[in-house]
Design an enzyme around this catalytic site. Structure first.
Site, short mmCIF file in Angstrom:
data_model
loop_
_atom_site.label_atom_id
_atom_site.label_comp_id
_atom_site.label_asym_id
_atom_site.label_seq_id
_atom_site.Cartn_x
_atom_site.Cartn_y
_atom_site.Cartn_z
N CYS A 42 -6.44 -24.21 36.03
CA CYS A 42 -5.53 -25.15 36.67
C CYS A 42 -6.06 -25.60 38.04
O CYS A 42 -6.61 -24.82 38.78
CB CYS A 42 -4.14 -24.56 36.90
SG CYS A 42 -3.33 -24.04 35.39
N ARG B 101 -11.46 -27.37 36.14
CA ARG B 101 -10.67 -26.14 36.25
C ARG B 101 -9.68 -25.98 35.10
O ARG B 101 -9.06 -24.93 34.95
CB ARG B 101 -9.89 -26.14 37.56
CG ARG B 101 -10.74 -26.21 38.79
CD ARG B 101 -9.88 -26.22 40.01
NE ARG B 101 -9.18 -24.95 40.15
CZ ARG B 101 -9.67 -23.90 40.79
NH1 ARG B 101 -10.85 -23.97 41.35
NH2 ARG B 101 -8.99 -22.79 40.88
N TRP C 27 -4.70 -25.55 32.62
CA TRP C 27 -5.37 -24.69 31.66
C TRP C 27 -4.27 -23.74 31.19
O TRP C 27 -3.85 -22.85 31.93
CB TRP C 27 -6.50 -23.95 32.35
CG TRP C 27 -7.34 -23.09 31.46
CD1 TRP C 27 -8.44 -23.49 30.74
CD2 TRP C 27 -7.21 -21.69 31.24
NE1 TRP C 27 -8.98 -22.41 30.08
CE2 TRP C 27 -8.25 -21.30 30.36
CE3 TRP C 27 -6.31 -20.72 31.68
CZ2 TRP C 27 -8.41 -19.98 29.92
CZ3 TRP C 27 -6.47 -19.41 31.24
CH2 TRP C 27 -7.52 -19.06 30.38
N ASN D 246 -0.84 -22.83 40.36
CA ASN D 246 -1.99 -22.23 39.69
C ASN D 246 -1.83 -20.72 39.85
O ASN D 246 -1.61 -20.25 40.95
CB ASN D 246 -3.29 -22.73 40.37
CG ASN D 246 -4.51 -21.98 39.89
OD1 ASN D 246 -4.56 -21.51 38.76
ND2 ASN D 246 -5.50 -21.86 40.75
N GLY D 247 -1.92 -20.00 38.73
CA GLY D 247 -1.75 -18.54 38.78
C GLY D 247 -0.83 -18.11 37.65
O GLY D 247 -0.56 -18.88 36.73
N GLU E 281 -27.77 -14.59 28.40
CA GLU E 281 -27.39 -15.85 29.02
C GLU E 281 -27.66 -17.03 28.07
O GLU E 281 -26.86 -17.96 27.98
CB GLU E 281 -28.13 -16.01 30.36
CG GLU E 281 -27.89 -17.31 31.10
CD GLU E 281 -26.44 -17.61 31.42
OE1 GLU E 281 -25.57 -16.74 31.28
OE2 GLU E 281 -26.16 -18.76 31.80
N LYS F 98 -24.75 -19.56 26.89
CA LYS F 98 -24.85 -21.01 27.10
C LYS F 98 -24.68 -21.74 25.78
O LYS F 98 -23.94 -22.71 25.69
CB LYS F 98 -26.21 -21.32 27.72
CG LYS F 98 -26.28 -22.26 28.84
CD LYS F 98 -25.77 -21.87 30.18
CE LYS F 98 -24.44 -21.19 30.27
NZ LYS F 98 -24.15 -20.60 31.53
N GLU G 117 -20.98 -21.53 24.46
CA GLU G 117 -19.92 -22.21 25.19
C GLU G 117 -20.01 -23.74 25.13
O GLU G 117 -18.99 -24.41 25.15
CB GLU G 117 -19.79 -21.72 26.64
CG GLU G 117 -20.82 -22.20 27.62
CD GLU G 117 -20.56 -21.70 29.05
OE1 GLU G 117 -21.52 -21.37 29.73
OE2 GLU G 117 -19.40 -21.67 29.47
N HIS H 161 -30.37 -1.80 14.92
CA HIS H 161 -29.31 -0.79 14.78
C HIS H 161 -27.99 -1.42 14.34
O HIS H 161 -26.94 -1.13 14.90
CB HIS H 161 -29.13 -0.05 16.11
CG HIS H 161 -30.35 0.70 16.54
ND1 HIS H 161 -30.78 1.86 15.93
CD2 HIS H 161 -31.27 0.44 17.51
CE1 HIS H 161 -31.90 2.28 16.52
NE2 HIS H 161 -32.22 1.42 17.46
N LYS I 235 -13.76 -23.78 34.73
CA LYS I 235 -14.90 -23.44 35.58
C LYS I 235 -14.64 -22.17 36.39
O LYS I 235 -15.50 -21.33 36.55
CB LYS I 235 -15.18 -24.61 36.52
CG LYS I 235 -16.33 -24.39 37.46
CD LYS I 235 -17.63 -24.59 36.75
CE LYS I 235 -18.84 -24.36 37.61
NZ LYS I 235 -20.00 -24.04 36.79
O1 M6R Z 1 -17.51 -18.26 39.51
P1 M6R Z 1 -18.07 -17.06 38.82
O2 M6R Z 1 -19.55 -16.97 38.93
O3 M6R Z 1 -17.42 -15.79 39.28
O4 M6R Z 1 -17.71 -17.25 37.30
C1 M6R Z 1 -17.92 -16.24 36.36
C2 M6R Z 1 -17.80 -16.78 34.95
O5 M6R Z 1 -16.51 -17.25 34.71
C3 M6R Z 1 -18.80 -17.91 34.69
O6 M6R Z 1 -20.10 -17.52 34.99
C4 M6R Z 1 -18.76 -18.36 33.22
O7 M6R Z 1 -19.21 -17.35 32.39
C5 M6R Z 1 -19.60 -19.64 33.07
N1 M6R Z 1 -18.77 -20.75 32.78
C6 M6R Z 1 -20.59 -19.56 31.97
O8 M6R Z 1 -21.37 -20.71 31.93
#
Ligand code: M6R
Length: 591
Positions: free
Chosen positions: A2, A27, A71, A97-98, A464, A468, A471, A487, A586
């Site tokens: 949000c 967000r 969100w 937001n929250g 990673e 990527k 997502e 395993h 984000k």
């Molecule tokens: O702002 P932050 O680095 O704390 O965020 C952590 C994760 O939410 C963030 O890295 C998330 O996994 C990314 N969107 C992945 O691309």
């Protein structure tokens, strides 16, 4: 999670609110809405993206308003659940937001008093509580209402006929933008960067009253001095600049990010940014998502170069543990500086006598205010939900801290420093070789399941790469330590399950080749990421992504950039909404 915005000034609020909301869509983007005092509060909201909603709006002339991009947490995305929410009279509007954890109880209580609810949200209790306590002073009513609320919140409140916004926060981000004869409020500074680069942060438990000429902040009724920060980013950095997506732009910015981070750190000698790594006992690293993967790389780097033991914990899991930590030195790695799980973990470390260094990209973010010390990444604003350049910048911080603290093997130190300086041009080579990666992405886009494997410092790179890909392209991808894949996951191998193997010319090389042979024997196609002229890998792999040679300890940067491109082009091939993947946000400001 949000985004909230607010404006009060001399101009029409509507276009400003919409432009700020567009900047915050990363967000949350399942619905949005605005409320403007247009001679009475008018609310427009829908389960639409900001641009689509903007088309259906009448032109409002009111000069004060609030807005929200959602969100969903409580109740699915719908017109009714979208914010702003109002009280029974329709005079009080709130964006939030929250998460209000005791909302069911409050709702029952308020319903008994005659308050009517229309949505499934937790937020809707807030305007009704404010209505309950309103006796001619909006800030007093907000303050009283918030004493009843448990959970987290950043709110902006408007009441018809009062030319002010009342704002408050607890465990959710909120920042005020200072203009000339106008002021703003938002979940983060990128919302109002087009209008001002002056920011004031409000702390948990404080109440802010914002008029066009004045910002007043109070803590428990006592006036608090307003401290202004200058935002170092400019509005242009937050534009796509001709790229089709922010993600691609941000991937391409990485040579510059590496240069900027190095320049920044090489000139820093003062104590405030020099975090001494040796002599603290084991170091703890806390993070989520991509930042967690960066922290894992940091572990290999600190242990390999400085022999400093490091424990890395997913922040949300760390928060479940109950043992006493003591005087630990902890790094909290968070690009946004607002991730709720990481902030909670930081508070725990501090509460138990430890010391926390925040590694963040956002000046003034909550993490910097909790931490004992902050070290900034210099990546510039990252808009795409998928983290790319901030990962690289986090790695650069760890490399710099470790390499600059090598005390014995000065030749190794000098060699690594010179390799660090050559990284921008090597990353550029990877970026210039996009055509091969695009071709491989077309191939990869046909599959439903993919494994990524790596060993040693490239194990986090496999994690990673998988994150990527999943997502942004929605392909199910799992990152594995290459030695672990036999395993269990071997049961899933076959011609329909490609494996992406990240091969590095270090002590893991031979065992990576063995893993690839074992995988090939089970008929999985292998795409290898390896240095050019590696004939052993060439002979084994079905497809190759070649990268320039660097010292293996630095290879995570080069290898990750190639996997970012692979994820991007796979998602592009599949027509996915790359910058705003479904269900994600984000900055994850709820636990
Ligand atoms: O702002 P932050 O680095 O704390 O965020 C952590 C994760 O939410 C963030 O890295 C998330 O996994 C990314 N969107 C992945 O691309």
């Amino acid at each position: 999670m949000c985004g909230i915005v607010g404006y009060v000034g001399e101009k029409k609020a509507q276009p400003i609110l919409l432009s700020c909301l567009k900047k915050l869509e990363y967000r949350g983007y399942d619905s949005c809405g605005i409320a403007v005092d247009n001679g009475g509060i008018v609310v427009y909201k829908d389960a639409l993206r900001v641009e689509a909603m903007a088309k259906s709006l009448p032109r409002l002339t009111g000069k004060i308003g609030i807005g929200h991009t959602r969100w969903a947490t409580h109740g699915g995305p719908s017109k009714i659940n979208a914010h702003p929410h109002v009280d029974c009279s329709g005079n009080i509007a709130v964006v939030h937001n929250g998460v209000i954890t005791n909302y069911s109880e409050l709702r029952r209580e308020l319903a008994k008093e005659g308050h009517k609810f229309t949505s499934e949200t937790d937020t809707e209790v807030i305007p009704h509580l404010i209505e309950r306590y309103y006796q001619g002073n909006l800030e007093a009513a907000v303050e009283k209402a918030l004493t009843k609320v448990a959970g987290s919140y950043a709110i902006a409140v408007l009441r018809s006929g009062e030319a002010k916004m009342v704002v408050a926060k607890k465990d959710s981000p909120l920042v005020i933008g200072i203009g000339d004869g106008e002021n703003y409020v938002a979940s983060d500074v990128s919302a109002f960067l087009d209008y001002t680069d002056r920011a004031v942060y409000i702390e948990d438990g404080q109440i802010g009253v914002i008029t066009k000429d004045c910002v007043k902040i109070a803590d428990d009724g006592n006036k608090v001095a307003v401290k202004e920060y200058k935002i170092l980013w400019n509005a242009e950095e937050a534009q796509k600049s001709g790229y089709e997506h922010f993600m691609l732009k941000e991937i391409h910015e990485q040579p510059k990010v590496i240069r900027n981070t190095l320049a920044e750190y090489m000139r820093i000698t003062d104590e405030s940014n020099d975090v001494k790594l040796a002599g603290n006992g084991p170091i703890l690293m806390l993070a989520c998502g991509t930042s967690y993967h960066a922290a894992l790389v940091g572990k290999y780097v600190f242990e390999d170069l400085l022999s400093v033991p490091v424990r890395v914990e997913i922040a949300s899991e760390f928060n479940q543990q109950r043992y006493i930590l003591g005087k630990t030195l902890a790094f909290a790695v968070t690009q946004s500086g607002e991730t709720a799980d990481t902030l909670k973990a930081m508070k725990r470390v501090k509460g138990e006598g430890g010391r926390v260094v925040a590694v963040t990209n956002v000046v003034g973010s909550t993490s910097t205010r909790i931490a004992n010390q902050t070290t900034y990444t210099r990546a510039g604003p990252e808009i795409s939900v998928a983290a790319t350049k901030t990962f690289t910048a986090q790695l650069m911080v760890f490399y710099w801290l470790a390499i600059s603290q090598i005390k014995e093997d000065m030749r190794r130190r000098a060699g690594l420093l010179s390799e660090l300086r050559s990284l921008p041009s090597k990353v550029q080579q990877v970026l210039d070789d996009e055509t091969t990666i695009k071709e491989h992405a077309k191939y990869l886009s046909k599959f439903e399941n993919v494994f990524f494997i790596g060993r040693g410092v490239n194990y986090p790179v496999a994690l990673e790469g998988a994150l990527k890909l999943k997502e942004v392209s929605y392909i199910h991808a799992e990152g594995y330590a290459a030695g672990e894949i036999k395993h269990g996951p071997f049961a899933l191998l076959g011609s329909e399950t490609p494996v992406i193997a990240v091969v590095s010319r270090d002590n893991t090389y031979e065992s990576m080749l063995t893993s690839i042979k074992e995988i090939k024997a089970r008929k999985s196609p292998v795409i290898a990421v390896s240095e050019s002229e590696d004939h052993d890998v060439e002979d084994l792999a079905d497809l190759l992504i070649t990268v320039p040679h660097v010292d293996p300890i630095l290879s995570p940067i080069i290898n990750t950039v190639s996997l970012q491109l692979l994820a991007y082009y796979t998602a592009l091939e599949k027509g996915c909404p790359i910058d705003f993947p479904r269900n994600l946000a984000k900055s994850v400001t709820v636990e």
